[in-house]
Design a protein around this motif. Structure first.
Motif, PDB file in Angstrom:
ATOM      1  N   ASN A 146       1.067  -1.532  -0.008  1.00  0.00           N
ATOM      2  CA  ASN A 146       0.233   0.304  -0.148  1.00  0.00           C
ATOM      3  C   ASN A 146       0.811   1.384   0.174  1.00  0.00           C
ATOM      4  O   ASN A 146       0.080   2.610  -0.823  1.00  0.00           O
ATOM      5  N   ASN A 147       1.748   1.277   0.391  1.00  0.00           N
ATOM      6  CA  ASN A 147       2.546   2.197   0.581  1.00  0.00           C
ATOM      7  C   ASN A 147       3.743   1.826  -0.137  1.00  0.00           C
ATOM      8  O   ASN A 147       5.227   2.221   0.230  1.00  0.00           O
ATOM      9  N   ARG A 166       4.443  -5.698  -8.938  1.00  0.00           N
ATOM     10  CA  ARG A 166       4.661  -4.694  -8.593  1.00  0.00           C
ATOM     11  C   ARG A 166       5.333  -4.130  -8.196  1.00  0.00           C
ATOM     12  O   ARG A 166       6.639  -4.697  -8.526  1.00  0.00           O
ATOM     13  N   SER A 210      -5.307  10.852  -3.811  1.00  0.00           N
ATOM     14  CA  SER A 210      -4.295   9.408  -3.328  1.00  0.00           C
ATOM     15  C   SER A 210      -4.297   9.378  -2.386  1.00  0.00           C
ATOM     16  O   SER A 210      -4.427   9.936  -1.336  1.00  0.00           O
ATOM     17  N   SER A 211      -4.114   8.138  -1.944  1.00  0.00           N
ATOM     18  CA  SER A 211      -3.800   7.483  -0.700  1.00  0.00           C
ATOM     19  C   SER A 211      -2.101   8.240  -0.605  1.00  0.00           C
ATOM     20  O   SER A 211      -1.653   7.910   0.643  1.00  0.00           O
ATOM     21  N   THR A 212      -1.271   8.386  -1.755  1.00  0.00           N
ATOM     22  CA  THR A 212       0.048   8.733  -1.067  1.00  0.00           C
ATOM     23  C   THR A 212       0.224  10.171  -1.342  1.00  0.00           C
ATOM     24  O   THR A 212       0.705  10.796  -0.879  1.00  0.00           O
ATOM     25  N   GLN A 331      -1.013   6.335  -8.589  1.00  0.00           N
ATOM     26  CA  GLN A 331      -0.563   6.054  -7.136  1.00  0.00           C
ATOM     27  C   GLN A 331      -1.601   5.456  -6.977  1.00  0.00           C
ATOM     28  O   GLN A 331      -2.827   4.973  -7.612  1.00  0.00           O
ATOM     29  N   PRO A 332      -1.912   4.548  -6.240  1.00  0.00           N
ATOM     30  CA  PRO A 332      -2.985   3.581  -5.875  1.00  0.00           C
ATOM     31  C   PRO A 332      -3.975   4.173  -4.940  1.00  0.00           C
ATOM     32  O   PRO A 332      -3.740   4.987  -4.317  1.00  0.00           O
ATOM     33  N   GLY A 333      -5.459   4.076  -5.645  1.00  0.00           N
ATOM     34  CA  GLY A 333      -6.647   3.957  -5.321  1.00  0.00           C
ATOM     35  C   GLY A 333      -6.410   6.414  -5.560  1.00  0.00           C
ATOM     36  O   GLY A 333      -7.710   6.535  -4.814  1.00  0.00           O
ATOM     37  N   GLN A 334      -5.842   5.758  -6.545  1.00  0.00           N
ATOM     38  CA  GLN A 334      -5.792   7.853  -7.246  1.00  0.00           C
ATOM     39  C   GLN A 334      -7.152   8.047  -7.768  1.00  0.00           C
ATOM     40  O   GLN A 334      -8.063   7.273  -8.583  1.00  0.00           O
TER      41      GLN A 334
END
Length: 336
Positions: A146-147, A166, A210-212, A331-334
């Motif tokens: 996730n990060n 990944r 996003s998450s980041t 990005q993750p969840g962007q």
């Protein structure tokens, strides 16, 4: 013929003479002898009879058995014990069920040709098809995913990208906002301005969420845009900056800060800092191709931000609005 009769007379005379001598001898007295008469005892039983000895009396049987070996009572042999029966054979075991797999079939190509279930069964029941334990992996590509952009080392990113798809460096795309404002989004497949869409609302809106990475824009009407909303200020923050926040406003606002503190005192200038091991570089100059035109009465002022995760934000500062370019990978969840 006379001779023959003479012989006969002579022979007959001799015979008569001999007969007379025998008679005289018999008549002569001889020696007197005394003869004792033989006494015989009668047997109690005649054992030589031809009748059946089984019909004899017990006494006759006993006598004849003792004196002649006949009529002896035969003692019947004892009845032999019954033969020991043979041991009972063990019960016939039930026919085993058919084996689920034939471990001899295809053994020459078991690694590629057998199913995982057959490999497991044949390994347990015959020692064939046993898979050698795999060596431990150098990295766990699920841990910290996730990060991954901020938390993984370069070595882990490279390994997980190659072996698990990944941690691969995202393909950078650009989002451009200019004027009142027109927008070429990350999703647009080209940079054709005629395909851009326009946004006229006032207020604060997400450019990237996003998450980041988090980037917000504030939109307000201006004289240059005849009252239509234009980009007035942007704020860059999020987990990738570890809680820090960079703000850039119009020239008139004078906003060029990090965590509320002025970053660059004059023009041109630059700023660099390291936060939790991640570098931030901000350059303030007049380089770079503008997305649109330099507004009348403005000088070219450009803020270049080089941020973690290969995020690059370029802000063209005009007196009362901004043109903005954001270049980054997904990005993750962007959203945005």
């Amino acid at each position: 013929k006379r001779l023959n009769y003479t012989c006969m007379f002579i022979g007959g005379g001799v015979g008569v003479l001999l007969l007379v001598l025998v008679v005289i001898l018999l008549l002569l007295p001889g020696t007197t002898t005394t003869t004792t008469p033989m006494t015989t005892t009668a047997l109690p039983f005649n054992c030589m009879t031809m009748d059946n000895p089984d019909m004899w009396t017990a006494a006759k049987k006993a006598y004849c058995c003792a004196h002649g070996g006949k009529g002896c009572t035969t003692t019947p042999a004892p009845t032999p014990p019954p033969p020991t029966p043979p041991p009972t054979p063990p019960p016939t075991p039930p026919t085993p069920p058919p084996l689920p797999y034939d471990c001899s079939a295809g053994v020459a190509n078991w690694e590629a040709g057998w199913s995982d279930a057959k490999k497991t069964w044949c390994c347990a029941h015959g020692g064939q098809g046993c898979t050698k334990p795999k060596p431990p992996l150098p990295y766990d590509c699920n841990a910290g995913f996730n990060n991954w952009q901020a938390g993984w080392s370069a070595g882990k990113k490279a390994w997980c990208c190659t072996h698990a798809a990944r941690g691969c460096a995202p393909v950078s795309k650009m989002c451009t906002l200019w004027g009142d404002p027109h927008v070429i989004s990350f999703d647009q497949m080209n940079t054709d301005k005629s395909q851009a869409y326009s946004f006229y609302g006032d207020g604060d809106f997400w450019l990237v969420k996003s998450s980041t990475v988090s980037i917000q824009g504030r939109f307000e009407g201006t004289k240059y845009t005849e009252g239509l909303a234009a980009t007035n200020q942007i704020v860059v923050g999020g987990a990738f900056l570890h809680g820090h926040k960079i703000e850039v406003g119009t020239l008139d606002s004078g906003i060029l800060t990090i965590d509320g503190q002025k970053m660059i005192a004059g023009f041109p200038g630059s700023y660099s800092g390291s936060y939790s091991g991640h570098g931030i570089t901000v350059t303030y100059d007049d380089s770079g191709e503008v997305p649109d035109v330099i507004p009348e009465g403005n000088e070219k002022r450009v803020v270049h931000m080089d941020l973690p995760l290969d995020v690059k934000v370029t802000v063209f500062q005009w007196k009362n609005y901004l043109d903005v370019q954001i270049e980054m990978g997904k990005q993750p969840g962007q959203d945005g």
